[in-house]
Design a protein around this motif. Sequence first.
Motif, PDB file in Angstrom:
ATOM      1  N   GLY A 169     -21.073  42.515 -21.611  1.00 55.01           N
ATOM      2  CA  GLY A 169     -21.439  42.474 -20.125  1.00 55.01           C
ATOM      3  C   GLY A 169     -22.907  42.845 -20.212  1.00 55.01           C
ATOM      4  O   GLY A 169     -23.567  43.138 -19.103  1.00 55.01           O
ATOM      5  N   GLN A 170     -23.486  42.981 -20.989  1.00 56.38           N
ATOM      6  CA  GLN A 170     -25.089  43.646 -21.122  1.00 56.38           C
ATOM      7  C   GLN A 170     -25.753  42.659 -21.456  1.00 56.38           C
ATOM      8  O   GLN A 170     -25.589  41.642 -22.329  1.00 56.38           O
ATOM      9  CB  GLN A 170     -25.264  44.916 -22.220  1.00 56.38           C
ATOM     10  CG  GLN A 170     -24.510  45.997 -21.938  1.00 56.38           C
ATOM     11  CD  GLN A 170     -24.885  46.825 -20.670  1.00 56.38           C
ATOM     12  OE1 GLN A 170     -26.006  46.386 -20.238  1.00 56.38           O
ATOM     13  NE2 GLN A 170     -24.132  47.525 -20.290  1.00 56.38           N
ATOM     14  N   HIS A 171     -27.145  42.495 -20.847  1.00 57.13           N
ATOM     15  CA  HIS A 171     -28.036  41.226 -21.085  1.00 57.13           C
ATOM     16  C   HIS A 171     -29.270  41.802 -21.645  1.00 57.13           C
ATOM     17  O   HIS A 171     -29.972  41.353 -22.151  1.00 57.13           O
ATOM     18  CB  HIS A 171     -28.655  40.940 -19.748  1.00 57.13           C
ATOM     19  CG  HIS A 171     -27.768  40.204 -18.800  1.00 57.13           C
ATOM     20  ND1 HIS A 171     -27.645  38.970 -18.665  1.00 57.13           N
ATOM     21  CD2 HIS A 171     -26.632  40.810 -17.992  1.00 57.13           C
ATOM     22  CE1 HIS A 171     -26.561  38.603 -17.728  1.00 57.13           C
ATOM     23  NE2 HIS A 171     -26.155  39.963 -17.492  1.00 57.13           N
ATOM     24  N   VAL A 172     -29.393  43.450 -21.715  1.00 57.98           N
ATOM     25  CA  VAL A 172     -30.609  43.814 -22.229  1.00 57.98           C
ATOM     26  C   VAL A 172     -30.523  44.516 -23.762  1.00 57.98           C
ATOM     27  O   VAL A 172     -29.336  45.136 -23.911  1.00 57.98           O
ATOM     28  CB  VAL A 172     -31.338  44.846 -21.383  1.00 57.98           C
ATOM     29  CG1 VAL A 172     -31.878  44.035 -20.055  1.00 57.98           C
ATOM     30  CG2 VAL A 172     -30.084  45.559 -20.776  1.00 57.98           C
ATOM     31  N   MET A 173     -31.462  44.528 -24.338  1.00 61.38           N
ATOM     32  CA  MET A 173     -31.306  45.151 -25.916  1.00 61.38           C
ATOM     33  C   MET A 173     -31.185  46.518 -25.833  1.00 61.38           C
ATOM     34  O   MET A 173     -30.501  47.392 -26.876  1.00 61.38           O
ATOM     35  CB  MET A 173     -32.436  44.728 -26.693  1.00 61.38           C
ATOM     36  CG  MET A 173     -32.291  43.133 -27.162  1.00 61.38           C
ATOM     37  SD  MET A 173     -33.757  42.845 -28.322  1.00 61.38           S
ATOM     38  CE  MET A 173     -34.803  42.727 -27.214  1.00 61.38           C
ATOM     39  N   ASP A 174     -31.812  47.322 -24.893  1.00 54.97           N
ATOM     40  CA  ASP A 174     -31.761  48.753 -24.887  1.00 54.97           C
ATOM     41  C   ASP A 174     -30.598  49.467 -24.639  1.00 54.97           C
ATOM     42  O   ASP A 174     -30.506  50.812 -24.812  1.00 54.97           O
ATOM     43  CB  ASP A 174     -32.847  49.545 -24.073  1.00 54.97           C
ATOM     44  CG  ASP A 174     -32.691  49.149 -22.490  1.00 54.97           C
ATOM     45  OD1 ASP A 174     -33.558  49.489 -21.923  1.00 54.97           O
ATOM     46  OD2 ASP A 174     -31.806  48.199 -22.186  1.00 54.97           O
TER      47      ASP A 174
END
Lengths: 103, 549, 489
Positions: free
Chosen positions: B315-320
Amino acid sequence: MGDSFLAVTFGFAFALFALGLYGIVARESLVRVLFGLVIMTKGVTLTFLAAGNARDQLGTAQAIVFTIIVIEVAVAALALAVMVNVHRTTGSLSVASIRRLQG
Amino acid sequence: MIAAPPFLIFLVGAPVVLLARGRARRVGLVVLAGLALALTLLLPEGVGWTVRFMEYDLVLLRADRLSLFTGYVFALITFLGVLYAAAFARPWLHLYALLYAGTSLGAVFAGDVVTLLIFWEGMAITSTLLVFEHGGAAVGAGYRYLLFHVLGGALLAGGLALQVVESGSLLLGPVSGSWPSFLTALGAGVNVGFIPLHTWLPDTYPRPHIAASVFLSVYTTKAGVYLLARTSPAVEAIALMGGAMAVYGVVFALAQNDMRKLLSYHIVSQVGYMVAGVGLGTVEGINGGMAHVFNHILYKALLFMAVGAVIHATGQHVMDRLGGLGRRMPVTAVTFWIAALSISGVPGFNGYVSKGMVIAASEDLLPLRVLLEIASFGTFLSFLKLGYFVFLREGDTPGRDPPWPMQSAQVGTAALCVAIGAYPALLFRILPAASAYDPWTPTHLLEAGLVLAGAAATFVTVGRVVLAPHEPRVRDADVAYEAAGRALVRFTQGLARGFAVVYDGFVAAVSQAGRSARRLQTGDLNWNVAGVALGILLVLLWLLWEGAA
Amino acid sequence: MSLDFALLLTVFVPFLAAPGILALRRRPNPREALSVVTAIVTFVFSASLLPSVFTGSSPEVVVFRVAPGLAVHLRADPLGLLFATVASFLWILTTVYSIGYMRDLREHAQTRYYAFFALVIGATMGVALSANLFSLLVFYEILTVSTYPLVVHEESEDAFRAGRKYLVYTLGGGGAILAATAIVYGLAGDVSFVAGGNPALRELPTQVAQAVAFLLVAGFGVKATLVPLHGWLPSAMIAPTPVSGLLHAVAVVKAGVFGLLRTLHFFLGPGLVVGLGLQPILLAVAATTILVASLFALVQDNLKLRLAYSTISQLSYIVLGAALLSPAALLGAAFHIAAHGFAKLSMFFVAGSIFVETGKTRVSELDGIGRRMPRTMLAFTLSAMAMASLPPFAPFVSKWYLSVGAGEADQAILILVLVTSSVLNIAYFLPIVVRAFFTGEPARRAEGRPALLGPVLATAIGALVLGLWTGLPYGPYEIARFLARGMTP
């Protein structure tokens, strides 16, 4: 007719014309306006007659003058009728009383 | 063998398949794509399927080495993409994706200019629909996307219309003359992502459904490259633009946190290589550019598939917010790394071959070559970043490998990347022109080795700190476009006010003149008569004057 | 029946229907039926003239001769029939739509509406089929006068103000045309339309010819909404929507561009237009109008005003094509009369349906309307794509030929104008589509009644069909191509 006589006649006719014009343009009473018109017409007819005399065409000149006289009579009659009505409706014969066509 | 234009299969088959429900539909989709692939692979060379439109005879199917080559890879990736997308029950997505693929194939096989334009605009419309399908934040981006693509399509239409006038022929081929070349190149340039006409790409591609992104990454840009190859402008400026794109894309990619946005900027960069190759105009250049089209389609789609799997799982789009997924999603991780090594040009994978071809073709144009090498450095660095922060570093993001259709698509695509990397002859056989390039020469290996080693060293030492993912602080040319849009609106409002002033002023002046003129009408008899007398006098004087003259 | 008689009837049947409509004022259903039947009959008569025109013969009729060389003289030629058939066909759809619209809104003065509508169409047929400038002018002025009651239908303060503005502009334009006609007739004795230009005008001194050209362009330019003479159209949007649609997107404004087409190609002639130095001015004015009007459309919130400015912009496509003076450009311009007519009328019909169903007039109010009226908004979407000249819609064909024409005339830079316009069209129409389908809450489906929805869909589909099936026998494309082939480049 001599040249000087012609000149005097024309001068007199012009004077009549100018007097008549003055009457129409500068007078306050409608009656005076009508007088001015009539006098102007006389000046015009005199001019025609003098011109007819000078050019030896009195026949044509007379015809024109007769026509002018007839027209003048009709105009005078109508003008008097209008003046009578103006007096009846506004009670005065002053030019100032018929300003309804003001823009 | 039936030589039918492949687009027909999609245009006709897609609505039909969508009438089915559930599992039957998903199977139908994959079968349809497979059928289209088979048909395309079996297409003989030749020209056919003419149709009368306006006053022209349109050629719907022109199969030569260039169009067949592009058609093969389009059909291939469509199959793999459909397999991936079949994991989701989203009928409209499937429909739009198939129509998009269909119109793209139509454009590639178009024999004449009008057919191309019709399919080109069809691609724009269907891909916009694909973006809109997702709703939400994708809608605004879709609007901007369509604006750009209508611009590109209109420029292209203008350029090609002029070309028809100049050459007298409707056939799609090399474009000559300054206006036609300029407009055509610019029109294709929008699709391809010439800087600064590229902003729609990173704006749009990260937003819709993950399966939609897979499809989007393929057709629009590569059809643009195909068109450039077909119309062969061979202008040095285009090749240099390719170099600029390569570096620009990489620089922005390095700054990104959103995974799909990073990949999108890499599309700009990699397409830059293709544009450089094609723009050089030499046989090696065009061959290299087209070879890169083929390979890029494979590994880029795979990257989007893998990243899509991560997004789907976490569900995450971002690397951090990610980390440690290497252990929990092994198949995805492996396919990711295969794709990452391919895009970075590591020997043994397909990207190395085509990248090498383009770089070799650029050896006469030193600035270009330098740009491309810099971009290669940045590319590997960027993927080390992505791979490390998502898969390798310690982290406790939960996740697992995606459903089997997605996994199979990923594995299949990865296998192709490896196969072509190991046996480039597979690719060389279908290239538009015969190629004399040998990827295994020591020089080529050394070049690649140096760049890759340099990037790896950089990452391992300073990269992990300097490149740690965070929200990017750089803004792209979007800023300029937004400002221009606002300025345009302000200008228009000013213009409208200007018009109103002029009109109202005019009307007011006329009214004022009328009111002034009114005062002449006094109603006074004496005045009127005097006026008449004066008028008559003037007329008499004028008549006398005329009479005397 | 002879074709000459069919020609006469094409123009006069609508005029004859008007008193009939008035007579039926107490019986709405027969009255509406008469309107529809008249529309169909008019179209059938105009269409019947098509085959003969393609063989080269032109039916003609002299209705009324004032003086030698000055007559109300009708003649059927390709350009005239293209305009006549398109306008009369769309009149059928507009009449059906009017029935739904006027009844749903329980509008007043419906008899007056239908009667004057008939007069307007009759005048439009007259404009289309006139063989000389005098005849065209007569019908042109009848057109102005008979549209007035329709514009001020609402009878409010605003409506009368808009009507006054309308009359001042259009009668002023008519005056300019009258002056030009008088000058030419006085000096050359012949005001007839001849393909390629009337030879009699070449005898005129240059200054006079320039004055005539200027007067004609300005005069027709008012109805053709050339900037800066376009101010009447946005105000006239206060009229009921079917009026705004047919008259101000199809009949009246197209009469203006039609007049310009006649002036440039059949009266002055391409040679004279170039010789008088008129071409660069016309191209500049047309290009400016295309761009400025589209910019204005971008900042309008009122839906009908947005459509009005879009119309102003699209009409100058036709002017541009006419002024390029090349065969391909002429084809594009003539075809655009049909292409734009269908697509724009569909959008106006949508605007009217939205108003009837929801009372809304502003774009900012249209959130979610696509869920309530999906088919209506689908038609709008299709028409918007048509306006941006996307295939497979008809304006794609017009734009293609305009581009080719620009190339033929060595004016490649004008292609940038067309490109910008396409982008602007999407810029101001797409947000409406996006708002309609992607915002707002789900709503119960409530499309307009069939009399409204039918014409909405029919016109949008018409724009699609005209774009796909260019080979339609005797269709607008065939006519335009025949017209262009008759032009010597």
